[in-house]
Design a protein around this motif. Structure first.
Motif, PDB file in Angstrom:
ATOM      1  N   ALA A 132       0.833  -1.206   0.000  1.00  0.00           N
ATOM      2  CA  ALA A 132       0.000   0.000   0.000  1.00  0.00           C
ATOM      3  C   ALA A 132       0.863   1.249   0.000  1.00  0.00           C
ATOM      4  O   ALA A 132       2.042   1.231   0.391  1.00  0.00           O
ATOM      5  CB  ALA A 132      -0.909   0.002   1.223  1.00  0.00           C
ATOM      6  N   GLY A 133       0.256   2.348  -0.433  1.00  0.00           N
ATOM      7  CA  GLY A 133       0.920   3.636  -0.402  1.00  0.00           C
ATOM      8  C   GLY A 133       0.927   4.235   1.001  1.00  0.00           C
ATOM      9  O   GLY A 133       0.490   3.609   1.979  1.00  0.00           O
ATOM     10  N   VAL A 134       1.371   5.465   1.090  1.00  0.00           N
ATOM     11  CA  VAL A 134       1.571   6.101   2.398  1.00  0.00           C
ATOM     12  C   VAL A 134       0.259   6.400   3.119  1.00  0.00           C
ATOM     13  O   VAL A 134       0.255   6.614   4.331  1.00  0.00           O
ATOM     14  CB  VAL A 134       2.393   7.398   2.252  1.00  0.00           C
ATOM     15  N   LYS A 135      -0.853   6.400   2.397  1.00  0.00           N
ATOM     16  CA  LYS A 135      -2.150   6.640   3.032  1.00  0.00           C
ATOM     17  C   LYS A 135      -2.953   5.353   3.209  1.00  0.00           C
ATOM     18  O   LYS A 135      -4.108   5.401   3.630  1.00  0.00           O
ATOM     19  CB  LYS A 135      -2.951   7.661   2.229  1.00  0.00           C
ATOM     20  N   GLY A 136      -2.363   4.210   2.877  1.00  0.00           N
ATOM     21  CA  GLY A 136      -3.090   2.957   2.988  1.00  0.00           C
ATOM     22  C   GLY A 136      -4.030   2.745   1.816  1.00  0.00           C
ATOM     23  O   GLY A 136      -4.042   3.517   0.852  1.00  0.00           O
ATOM     24  N   ALA A 137      -4.861   1.702   1.902  1.00  0.00           N
ATOM     25  CA  ALA A 137      -5.756   1.372   0.792  1.00  0.00           C
ATOM     26  C   ALA A 137      -6.840   0.402   1.247  1.00  0.00           C
ATOM     27  O   ALA A 137      -6.665  -0.323   2.241  1.00  0.00           O
ATOM     28  CB  ALA A 137      -4.969   0.756  -0.366  1.00  0.00           C
ATOM     29  N   LYS A 138      -7.946   0.411   0.499  1.00  0.00           N
ATOM     30  CA  LYS A 138      -8.968  -0.629   0.606  1.00  0.00           C
ATOM     31  C   LYS A 138      -9.050  -1.312  -0.757  1.00  0.00           C
ATOM     32  O   LYS A 138      -9.225  -0.645  -1.788  1.00  0.00           O
ATOM     33  CB  LYS A 138     -10.334  -0.043   0.967  1.00  0.00           C
ATOM     34  N   VAL A 139      -8.930  -2.637  -0.749  1.00  0.00           N
ATOM     35  CA  VAL A 139      -8.865  -3.395  -1.992  1.00  0.00           C
ATOM     36  C   VAL A 139      -9.826  -4.574  -1.928  1.00  0.00           C
ATOM     37  O   VAL A 139      -9.761  -5.389  -0.997  1.00  0.00           O
ATOM     38  CB  VAL A 139      -7.430  -3.899  -2.260  1.00  0.00           C
ATOM     39  N   TRP A 140     -10.709  -4.651  -2.914  1.00  0.00           N
ATOM     40  CA  TRP A 140     -11.605  -5.808  -3.082  1.00  0.00           C
ATOM     41  C   TRP A 140     -10.798  -6.909  -3.754  1.00  0.00           C
ATOM     42  O   TRP A 140     -10.137  -6.669  -4.775  1.00  0.00           O
ATOM     43  CB  TRP A 140     -12.801  -5.382  -3.930  1.00  0.00           C
ATOM     44  N   VAL A 141     -10.839  -8.106  -3.171  1.00  0.00           N
ATOM     45  CA  VAL A 141     -10.012  -9.209  -3.661  1.00  0.00           C
ATOM     46  C   VAL A 141     -10.877 -10.451  -3.850  1.00  0.00           C
ATOM     47  O   VAL A 141     -11.599 -10.865  -2.934  1.00  0.00           O
ATOM     48  CB  VAL A 141      -8.864  -9.516  -2.685  1.00  0.00           C
ATOM     49  N   LYS A 142     -10.768 -11.053  -5.038  1.00  0.00           N
ATOM     50  CA  LYS A 142     -11.431 -12.328  -5.314  1.00  0.00           C
ATOM     51  C   LYS A 142     -10.353 -13.336  -5.697  1.00  0.00           C
ATOM     52  O   LYS A 142      -9.473 -13.029  -6.505  1.00  0.00           O
ATOM     53  CB  LYS A 142     -12.434 -12.167  -6.469  1.00  0.00           C
ATOM     54  N   THR A 143     -10.410 -14.527  -5.126  1.00  0.00           N
ATOM     55  CA  THR A 143      -9.436 -15.567  -5.440  1.00  0.00           C
ATOM     56  C   THR A 143     -10.151 -16.876  -5.749  1.00  0.00           C
ATOM     57  O   THR A 143     -11.276 -17.113  -5.315  1.00  0.00           O
ATOM     58  CB  THR A 143      -8.460 -15.799  -4.267  1.00  0.00           C
ATOM     59  N   GLY A 144      -9.460 -17.731  -6.511  1.00  0.00           N
ATOM     60  CA  GLY A 144      -9.944 -19.087  -6.764  1.00  0.00           C
ATOM     61  C   GLY A 144     -10.751 -19.279  -8.023  1.00  0.00           C
ATOM     62  O   GLY A 144     -10.851 -20.385  -8.553  1.00  0.00           O
ATOM     63  N   HIS A 145     -11.356 -18.217  -8.540  1.00  0.00           N
ATOM     64  CA  HIS A 145     -12.369 -18.346  -9.584  1.00  0.00           C
ATOM     65  C   HIS A 145     -11.812 -18.658 -10.962  1.00  0.00           C
ATOM     66  O   HIS A 145     -12.542 -19.164 -11.821  1.00  0.00           O
ATOM     67  CB  HIS A 145     -13.205 -17.074  -9.661  1.00  0.00           C
ATOM     68  N   LEU A 146     -10.544 -18.399 -11.222  1.00  0.00           N
ATOM     69  CA  LEU A 146     -10.031 -18.601 -12.579  1.00  0.00           C
ATOM     70  C   LEU A 146      -9.863 -20.072 -12.931  1.00  0.00           C
ATOM     71  O   LEU A 146      -9.742 -20.419 -14.109  1.00  0.00           O
ATOM     72  CB  LEU A 146      -8.720 -17.841 -12.771  1.00  0.00           C
ATOM     73  N   LYS A 147      -9.892 -20.948 -11.940  1.00  0.00           N
ATOM     74  CA  LYS A 147      -9.840 -22.376 -12.265  1.00  0.00           C
ATOM     75  C   LYS A 147     -11.113 -22.845 -12.974  1.00  0.00           C
ATOM     76  O   LYS A 147     -11.119 -23.913 -13.590  1.00  0.00           O
ATOM     77  CB  LYS A 147      -9.599 -23.204 -11.009  1.00  0.00           C
ATOM     78  N   ASP A 148     -12.160 -22.023 -12.901  1.00  0.00           N
ATOM     79  CA  ASP A 148     -13.440 -22.389 -13.535  1.00  0.00           C
ATOM     80  C   ASP A 148     -13.732 -21.551 -14.776  1.00  0.00           C
ATOM     81  O   ASP A 148     -14.817 -21.615 -15.323  1.00  0.00           O
ATOM     82  CB  ASP A 148     -14.581 -22.223 -12.519  1.00  0.00           C
ATOM     83  N   VAL A 149     -12.763 -20.782 -15.256  1.00  0.00           N
ATOM     84  CA  VAL A 149     -13.058 -19.817 -16.317  1.00  0.00           C
ATOM     85  C   VAL A 149     -13.476 -20.498 -17.612  1.00  0.00           C
ATOM     86  O   VAL A 149     -14.349 -19.989 -18.337  1.00  0.00           O
ATOM     87  CB  VAL A 149     -11.856 -18.862 -16.520  1.00  0.00           C
ATOM     88  N   ASP A 150     -12.903 -21.648 -17.953  1.00  0.00           N
ATOM     89  CA  ASP A 150     -13.293 -22.333 -19.193  1.00  0.00           C
ATOM     90  C   ASP A 150     -14.761 -22.751 -19.149  1.00  0.00           C
ATOM     91  O   ASP A 150     -15.481 -22.635 -20.149  1.00  0.00           O
ATOM     92  CB  ASP A 150     -12.405 -23.553 -19.433  1.00  0.00           C
ATOM     93  N   ASN A 151     -15.219 -23.219 -17.981  1.00  0.00           N
ATOM     94  CA  ASN A 151     -16.621 -23.592 -17.847  1.00  0.00           C
ATOM     95  C   ASN A 151     -17.530 -22.363 -17.926  1.00  0.00           C
ATOM     96  O   ASN A 151     -18.623 -22.427 -18.502  1.00  0.00           O
ATOM     97  CB  ASN A 151     -16.856 -24.323 -16.524  1.00  0.00           C
ATOM     98  N   GLN A 152     -17.085 -21.238 -17.345  1.00  0.00           N
ATOM     99  CA  GLN A 152     -17.867 -20.004 -17.429  1.00  0.00           C
ATOM    100  C   GLN A 152     -18.054 -19.581 -18.884  1.00  0.00           C
ATOM    101  O   GLN A 152     -19.163 -19.220 -19.305  1.00  0.00           O
ATOM    102  CB  GLN A 152     -17.177 -18.903 -16.636  1.00  0.00           C
ATOM    103  N   ILE A 153     -16.985 -19.611 -19.650  1.00  0.00           N
ATOM    104  CA  ILE A 153     -17.059 -19.212 -21.055  1.00  0.00           C
ATOM    105  C   ILE A 153     -17.947 -20.173 -21.846  1.00  0.00           C
ATOM    106  O   ILE A 153     -18.724 -19.764 -22.705  1.00  0.00           O
ATOM    107  CB  ILE A 153     -15.645 -19.120 -21.649  1.00  0.00           C
ATOM    108  N   GLU A 154     -17.853 -21.453 -21.535  1.00  0.00           N
ATOM    109  CA  GLU A 154     -18.692 -22.435 -22.216  1.00  0.00           C
ATOM    110  C   GLU A 154     -20.166 -22.201 -21.924  1.00  0.00           C
ATOM    111  O   GLU A 154     -21.025 -22.306 -22.814  1.00  0.00           O
ATOM    112  CB  GLU A 154     -18.297 -23.850 -21.793  1.00  0.00           C
TER     113      GLU A 154
END
Length: 230
Positions: free
Chosen positions: A203-225
């Motif tokens: 983070a920078g000198v003022k800090g940050a708030k960050v939305w984070v999503k993990t794990g979902h790219l293992k299913d991306v081929d099925n999502q596209i299908e």
């Protein structure tokens, strides 16, 4: 249409530098972050509603997930101000709009087809817990299932977070600024990090708030299908 459609690649987009592109609905403009498909698409987009604008009633066959970034988003289920995190699962329907105008970050066609869980949270009113062994970083859990995990991370000034994104990760900066590896990300910047990526956030000198999503790219081929078959 394909935008940032190679999910094996690391992608960084500073959304506030992109032009607004009109959608098929008057008064609703978009900034595409990634997209596979045309009007029915697996997509991640920043969407701006002009005051008084409204989409037609519709069903989200592939689900819809969004964060309210500015203003107040509205539909028949309620008024959702800045900081709202919403998940409308497959088969859900609504008539979205905004009396005063709003900006949201929205993800479409990225749910498991059997998911029927509605989520309506106000992140700004939720508690947070310290992340073990990570000084200056706290987390607000938002959602978790067998595929993905979603959370809001609160970074103090200059705080750092390192982990291996075994099944991919996505970041969206809500407040403040960070670097990921050596790339700076400011307010409303987005990163999509491929599977097995070594995530390094500071983070920078003022800090940050960050939305984070993990794990979902293992299913991306099925999502596209699923999108292709819609």
């Amino acid at each position: 249409m394909k935008i940032a459609a190679d999910f094996s690649q690391r992608e960084i987009v500073h959304s506030q530098t992109l032009p607004w592109v009109p959608s098929p609905m008057a008064g609703v403009d978009r900034r595409a972050l990634d997209r596979v498909g045309d009007e029915v698409a697996r997509a991640t987009t920043v969407v701006r509603y002009a005051p008084g604008s409204q989409f037609s009633p519709h069903v989200h066959a592939g689900g819809e997930e969004f964060i309210v970034l500015e203003g107040v988003f509205q539909d028949e289920h309620g008024d959702f101000p800045v900081g709202s995190y919403i998940r409308n699962p497959p088969t859900s329907s609504h008539t979205p709009g905004s009396k005063e105008g709003c900006v949201i970050m929205v993800k479409l066609w990225q749910f498991q087809p059997e998911d029927r869980t509605h989520v309506r949270l106000q992140m700004n009113a939720m508690g947070k817990v310290a992340l073990p062994h990570t000084p200056g970083v706290e987390v607000t859990p938002l959602y978790k299932d067998a595929i993905e995990e979603v959370a809001l991370y609160h970074f103090g000034p200059n705080a750092s977070l390192h982990f291996i994104a075994l099944d991919g990760a996505e970041l969206f900066v809500l407040e403040g600024d960070i670097t990921e590896q050596q790339d700076p990300l400011g307010r409303h910047s987005w990163a999509r990090l491929p599977m097995h990526h070594a995530v390094a956030i500071t983070a920078g000198v003022k800090g940050a708030k960050v939305w984070v999503k993990t794990g979902h790219l293992k299913d991306v081929d099925n999502q596209i299908e699923r999108v292709s078959g819609a």
